[in-house]
Every structure is written in C-alpha cells, then in structure tokens.
Design an enzyme around this catalytic site. Structure first.
Site, PDB file in Angstrom:
ATOM      1  CG  HIS A  19      30.424  36.188  31.526  1.00 22.14           C
ATOM      2  ND1 HIS A  19      31.644  35.936  30.960  1.00 22.14           N
ATOM      3  CD2 HIS A  19      30.644  36.345  32.844  1.00 22.14           C
ATOM      4  CE1 HIS A  19      32.573  35.921  31.918  1.00 22.14           C
ATOM      5  NE2 HIS A  19      31.982  36.160  33.073  1.00 22.14           N
ATOM      6  CE1 TYR A  72      32.426  29.069  24.945  1.00 19.66           C
ATOM      7  CE2 TYR A  72      32.766  26.715  24.703  1.00 19.66           C
ATOM      8  CZ  TYR A  72      32.149  27.768  25.333  1.00 19.66           C
ATOM      9  OH  TYR A  72      31.256  27.526  26.349  1.00 19.66           O
ATOM     10  N   PRO A 102      30.985  18.844  26.659  1.00 19.46           N
ATOM     11  CG  PRO A 102      32.871  18.988  28.017  1.00 19.46           C
ATOM     12  CD  PRO A 102      32.157  18.079  27.091  1.00 19.46           C
ATOM     13  CE  LYS A 142      22.850  25.545  25.435  1.00 22.89           C
ATOM     14  NZ  LYS A 142      23.211  26.612  26.344  1.00 22.89           N
ATOM     15  CE1 TYR A 189      28.425  28.946  25.255  1.00 19.87           C
ATOM     16  CE2 TYR A 189      27.727  30.854  26.531  1.00 19.87           C
ATOM     17  CZ  TYR A 189      28.595  29.800  26.323  1.00 19.87           C
ATOM     18  OH  TYR A 189      29.636  29.579  27.215  1.00 19.87           O
TER      19      TYR A 189
HETATM   20  P1  FAD Z   1      25.569  14.284  38.412  1.00 16.60           P
HETATM   21  O1  FAD Z   1      26.225  15.581  38.665  1.00 16.60           O
HETATM   22  O2  FAD Z   1      26.333  13.200  37.760  1.00 16.60           O
HETATM   23  O3  FAD Z   1      25.022  13.755  39.817  1.00 16.60           O
HETATM   24  C1  FAD Z   1      24.523  12.445  39.995  1.00 16.60           C
HETATM   25  C2  FAD Z   1      24.672  12.009  41.440  1.00 16.60           C
HETATM   26  O4  FAD Z   1      24.103  10.708  41.614  1.00 16.60           O
HETATM   27  C3  FAD Z   1      26.138  11.895  41.868  1.00 16.60           C
HETATM   28  O5  FAD Z   1      26.345  12.621  43.042  1.00 16.60           O
HETATM   29  C4  FAD Z   1      26.365  10.390  42.055  1.00 16.60           C
HETATM   30  O6  FAD Z   1      27.293  10.088  43.065  1.00 16.60           O
HETATM   31  C5  FAD Z   1      24.961   9.925  42.418  1.00 16.60           C
HETATM   32  N1  FAD Z   1      24.748   8.498  42.096  1.00 16.60           N
HETATM   33  C6  FAD Z   1      25.170   7.803  41.014  1.00 16.60           C
HETATM   34  N2  FAD Z   1      24.778   6.528  41.080  1.00 16.60           N
HETATM   35  C7  FAD Z   1      24.084   6.387  42.232  1.00 16.60           C
HETATM   36  C8  FAD Z   1      23.428   5.310  42.866  1.00 16.60           C
HETATM   37  N3  FAD Z   1      23.411   4.079  42.301  1.00 16.60           N
HETATM   38  N4  FAD Z   1      22.815   5.517  44.040  1.00 16.60           N
HETATM   39  C9  FAD Z   1      22.810   6.758  44.621  1.00 16.60           C
HETATM   40  N5  FAD Z   1      23.426   7.839  44.063  1.00 16.60           N
HETATM   41  C10 FAD Z   1      24.044   7.645  42.888  1.00 16.60           C
HETATM   42  N6  FAD Z   1      27.049  21.751  31.961  1.00 16.60           N
HETATM   43  C11 FAD Z   1      26.605  23.028  31.769  1.00 16.60           C
HETATM   44  O7  FAD Z   1      25.384  23.255  31.728  1.00 16.60           O
HETATM   45  N7  FAD Z   1      27.474  24.078  31.618  1.00 16.60           N
HETATM   46  C12 FAD Z   1      28.822  23.890  31.632  1.00 16.60           C
HETATM   47  O8  FAD Z   1      29.575  24.856  31.532  1.00 16.60           O
HETATM   48  C13 FAD Z   1      29.309  22.542  31.761  1.00 16.60           C
HETATM   49  N8  FAD Z   1      30.642  22.285  31.798  1.00 16.60           N
HETATM   50  C14 FAD Z   1      31.092  21.018  32.012  1.00 16.60           C
HETATM   51  C15 FAD Z   1      32.458  20.790  32.036  1.00 16.60           C
HETATM   52  C16 FAD Z   1      32.949  19.504  32.244  1.00 16.60           C
HETATM   53  C17 FAD Z   1      34.428  19.289  32.240  1.00 16.60           C
HETATM   54  C18 FAD Z   1      32.042  18.416  32.473  1.00 16.60           C
HETATM   55  C19 FAD Z   1      32.549  17.022  32.716  1.00 16.60           C
HETATM   56  C20 FAD Z   1      30.677  18.640  32.467  1.00 16.60           C
HETATM   57  C21 FAD Z   1      30.187  19.934  32.230  1.00 16.60           C
HETATM   58  N9  FAD Z   1      28.806  20.201  32.214  1.00 16.60           N
HETATM   59  C22 FAD Z   1      28.359  21.464  31.970  1.00 16.60           C
HETATM   60  C23 FAD Z   1      27.835  19.107  32.473  1.00 16.60           C
HETATM   61  C24 FAD Z   1      27.357  19.028  33.937  1.00 16.60           C
HETATM   62  O9  FAD Z   1      28.445  18.947  34.804  1.00 16.60           O
HETATM   63  C25 FAD Z   1      26.418  17.818  34.163  1.00 16.60           C
HETATM   64  O10 FAD Z   1      25.430  17.842  33.172  1.00 16.60           O
HETATM   65  C26 FAD Z   1      25.778  17.823  35.566  1.00 16.60           C
HETATM   66  O11 FAD Z   1      26.689  17.395  36.534  1.00 16.60           O
HETATM   67  C27 FAD Z   1      24.540  16.927  35.647  1.00 16.60           C
HETATM   68  O12 FAD Z   1      24.024  16.929  36.953  1.00 16.60           O
HETATM   69  P2  FAD Z   1      23.213  15.689  37.517  1.00 16.60           P
HETATM   70  O13 FAD Z   1      22.804  16.061  38.917  1.00 16.60           O
HETATM   71  O14 FAD Z   1      22.151  15.304  36.559  1.00 16.60           O
HETATM   72  O15 FAD Z   1      24.242  14.476  37.541  1.00 16.60           O
HETATM   73  C1  PHB Z   2      33.745  25.694  32.582  1.00 16.58           C
HETATM   74  O1  PHB Z   2      33.971  26.840  32.989  1.00 16.58           O
HETATM   75  O2  PHB Z   2      34.045  24.700  33.254  1.00 16.58           O
HETATM   76  C2  PHB Z   2      33.112  25.497  31.256  1.00 16.58           C
HETATM   77  C3  PHB Z   2      32.620  26.615  30.584  1.00 16.58           C
HETATM   78  C4  PHB Z   2      32.041  26.459  29.334  1.00 16.58           C
HETATM   79  C5  PHB Z   2      31.970  25.207  28.759  1.00 16.58           C
HETATM   80  C6  PHB Z   2      32.468  24.092  29.440  1.00 16.58           C
HETATM   81  C7  PHB Z   2      33.039  24.240  30.690  1.00 16.58           C
HETATM   82  O3  PHB Z   2      31.426  25.066  27.521  1.00 16.58           O
END
Ligand code: FAD
Ligand code: PHB
Length: 397
Positions: A75, A203, A295, A299, A388
């Site tokens: 994009h 947005y 979100p 980021k 962004y």
């Molecule tokens: P997580 O994905 O939370 O993974 C952590 C893992 O650890 C999980 O699988 C969990 O089960 C495991 N765990 C937890 N506790 C334990 C334990 N005690 N023992 C063993 N395992 C454990 N980010 C972006 O950059 N761009 C986006 O467009 C964006 N959109 C989003 C939209 C929504 C609706 C949401 C909710 C979030 C969005 N994010 C976005 C944020 C992004 O999803 C998170 O920052 C990302 O999942 C972080 O990854 P992680 O691996 O650090 O943590």
């Molecule tokens: C998504 O597609 O899930 C999404 C995209 C942009 C955002 C948050 C979520 O800022």
C-alpha cells in the site's frame, strides 16, 4: 523432573517468539519455544493487518517471507477522513516508503510452518511456565507438559509472552516503572468475505465515534467501530454493525460498501502500556510483554518486530563475538523506538476518537483544529506518513 537444555529459551509462540527463533536459527543459535495454548488457538486471534517494511525485511531474513510477498498487498497510501472529507496521505510520495497489508494470522501461520520445517523445537500447551534465577549465569525455566514437570536450562530468556504473560512479572516491582493509559472505549472488529470499501485503508473521525476500514485481500474486508467498553459482541448483530459503519464512513465511500455475513466479530479494549526497563539480568521483554499501544496507529506488531531486531543483533554478537556486555544495550535501544510508536498511537487515538464528556469542550476544539492544521499542510501530512511507515531501526554501538 526432566531436564532439557538450550541456548535461548523463548516464552510465547506469537509473532515475536516465532520471528526471534527463526532468525536465531539462521545464525546456528539453538532455541526452544514454550507456548501456553495450542497452535490453532494462537491462529484464532485476529489482530494486526499493516506491516512496516522493516518488519517485512526481518520476516524475509527469517526465511518466512514467500507468502507475504506473493499474497500481501503493498500500500502506497492511507486515508484519513473527518466526517465526509477524505484526505489522502500519500505514503510513498511523501516518504519513499510503503506498508504491506498482510494479516497477523497469516504471517504467524507462515512462521509456524517454517519453524516446523526447520525442526526448531516448540512446546505447545506448556503450563505453569516460570523463569528462575534470571540474574544469574544459569537461568532456567520450569514448566509442565502432559502432567510431567520439566526444567529448561538456558543462557538467556526471551519473554515474548504478550501483555498477560509471566515474564514481566518476574521483574521485581521496585526495579521497574510501568506507564499506562486505559482508554474509555473498545474496538469492535468484523471480518467478512466481501470486497473492501476502498483501495486504501480509511481512518474515519466522526461525531458518532471512530471507524476504520481495512482489508486482508481483494475479497476480504476488516472493519472496526469505536464502541463503549460496556458493549458486548452479542449486542452487535451484523446488520447493526453495517448500519453504524455506513453512518461513520465518508458518504462517497459508502456507495462502494458491500455488506455480508461476518466470519469473525470481537471487541478489544484499548490501552497504552510501557514497562521500563525491558531487561532484567538475562531476561528480555519483547513485544506486547513489555509494551502495548491502542491499534489506531497500526504499531503494536511493528514495535514487537523492532524489539526482535535489536535482540537478534545482540544475541548474534554475544554468540559470534563473545561480547556479553552488549546485552545492556537492549532496553535503551528498544525503548527509544517504542516511545516514538507509543506517542504516535496516542496522537492518532486522541485525535480520531470521540471521548464524549471525558474531554472538555475547549480540548475537543483544540484537537479538531490540530487535525485540520496537519491535514491541510504537506509538512503535516509528511509527519504523519513518516510515522505510519515506521521510523528506521537503530544499530548497536
Ligand atoms: P502476542 O501476540 O500476545 O503473543 C504472546 C504469546 O505468548 C501468545 O501466544 C500467548 O498464548 C503466549 N503466552 C502468554 N502467557 C504465556 C505463558 N505464561 N507461558 C507461555 N506462553 C504464554 N499491530 C500492528 O503492528 N499493526 C496493526 O495493524 C495492528 N492491528 C491490531 C488490531 C487489533 C484489533 C489488535 C488487538 C492488535 C493490533 N496490533 C497491530 C497489535 C499486535 O496484534 C500485537 O502487538 C502483537 O500480537 C504482539 O505480538 P507478540 O508476539 O509480542 O504477543
Ligand atoms: C487491521 O487491518 O486489522 C488493522 C489495520 C490498521 C490498524 C489496526 C488494525 O491501525
């Protein structure tokens, strides 16, 4: 108790943990991942959709970029809308950079498959995962699997276990500072197999609240609505969701809206949270374990990726050059980029959502003036675009 050994023990098989293990494996560094739930459960969490190029580069380096590069969409812009006025932010024209729209579920699946193919060990459904002696040269983790107790000895522990994980709790309270802002609303997300309303993400700020139109492909859309924290998914039939979205998306976009049956619907709370420092002895907090953002700026996952990049460079130097001191660079380097991402997410969240009576009339007026100022200025749009697409990654000293 059975004893196992590895070099880097990774807690959590989300995107942070998987990416780190694949990268370290490329350098011949041994890892074991411990995950609390099943692989399918991890894949059931529909979250991010927008990837910075820095993240994409790491995924390629990790050997898991093939599907992202063939199925993901590059994009070159994004739109902000204030009521019916649409303002394009031309990312590539303004910064020379772009973003990739490819779902977190897909990238996680790609990395899971690559991990399996390369024989990197991951233990799913590991319970009571607990780090020990992380300040010593001989840290270890205890956990249980199928009723058997295990001890995993290691040199370093990467806490990639998300916001609710155990790693952050291992740092004593008196040695950490936690910064938090909980927002008074959630995001209701809906996924549907319908073509997106627009080529670029929109947005939208409206008096009825914020809305976001995103997508996963030419045939799959992802939409979000700002909702009160008290709302439940059951309160929102598909019909009610589409009707509300029509009221919040700009009018000339709504004529392209194709509605359909939802394939997923969920509500997530929104908050900013940062833990300082991100390191305690030989334990490192990576991604959501150390910080989360609302979100709005897309980021969260991208900040997780820059943490992984820093830790990967540090651990490679430790094992290849024997420079153990460089681990102290992790927290300061990672946090500098994190705070920038937190600030951008705060700015986008504050300006685009409706805070109702939580903000006085003067503040509301100031904020709409600020938004108008940024969106009417090339320099203002460039400032938004630069953040962004993501700031550059910092190198080690
Ligand atoms: P997580 O994905 O939370 O993974 C952590 C893992 O650890 C999980 O699988 C969990 O089960 C495991 N765990 C937890 N506790 C334990 C334990 N005690 N023992 C063993 N395992 C454990 N980010 C972006 O950059 N761009 C986006 O467009 C964006 N959109 C989003 C939209 C929504 C609706 C949401 C909710 C979030 C969005 N994010 C976005 C944020 C992004 O999803 C998170 O920052 C990302 O999942 C972080 O990854 P992680 O691996 O650090 O943590
Ligand atoms: C998504 O597609 O899930 C999404 C995209 C942009 C955002 C948050 C979520 O800022």
């Amino acid at each position: 108790m059975e004893t196992k050994k590895t070099q880097v023990a990774i807690i959590g098989a989300g995107p942070s943990g998987l990416l780190l293990s694949l990268l370290l494996n490329k350098q011949g560094i041994d890892t074991v991942i411990l995950e609390r739930v099943t692989g399918n459960y991890v894949l059931g969490r529909i979250r991010a959709g927008v990837l910075e190029q820095g993240f994409a580069k790491l995924v390629r380096q990790a050997g898991a970029g093939h599907n992202m590069d063939t199925l993901g969409e590059v994009h070159h812009g994004v739109e902000l809308a204030i009521d019916d006025k649409r303002v394009p932010i031309e990312l590539t024209k303004l910064t020379g950079e772009s973003v990739i729209v490819y779902g977190q579920v897909d990238i996680t699946r790609d990395m899971m498959e690559e991990r399996e193919k390369r024989g990197i060990e991951a233990i799913y459904e590991a319970s009571n995962v607990q780090p020990h002696d992380v300040k010593s040269d001989n840290p270890y983790i205890t956990y249980e699997k199928d009723g058997v107790k295990y001890k995993l000895e290691c040199d370093y522990i990467a806490g990639c276990d998300g916001f609710h994980g155990v790693s952050r709790k291992t740092i004593p309270d008196e040695l950490k500072t936690e910064y938090e802002r909980v927002y008074p609303f959630g995001w209701l997300g809906l996924m549907s197999d319908t073509p997106p309303i627009n080529d670029e993400l929109i947005y939208a700020k409206t008096k009825r609240g914020f809305a976001l139109a995103s997508m996963r492909s030419k045939t799959r859309s992802r939409y979000y609505l700002q909702v009160p924290l008290t709302d439940k998914v059951e309160d929102w039939s598909d019909e009610k969701f589409w009707e509300e979205l029509k009221k919040r998306m700009p009018k000339d976009a709504v004529k392209n809206l194709v509605t359909g049956k939802s394939i997923e619907k969920s509500i997530v709370p929104t908050r900013s949270f940062i833990c300082e420092p991100l390191q305690y002895g030989n334990l490192f907090l990576v991604g959501d374990a150390g910080h989360i953002v609302p979100p709005t700026g897309a980021k969260g996952l991208n900040l997780a990726a820059s943490d992984v990049a820093t830790l990967y460079k540090i651990l490679t130097r430790v094992y290849k050059q024997g420079d153990k001191k460089c681990i102290e660079q992790y927290s300061p380097i990672a946090l500098r980029r994190v705070w920038n991402g937190v600030r951008f997410s705060w700015w986008m969240t504050d300006l685009l959502h409706n805070f109702g009576d939580d903000k006085d009339f003067y503040t509301q007026r100031m904020e709409s003036s600020e938004l108008e100022f940024f969106l009417n200025s090339e320099a203002g749009k460039k400032v938004i675009a630069e953040q962004y697409v993501g700031l550059p990654y910092e190198d080690l000293e």
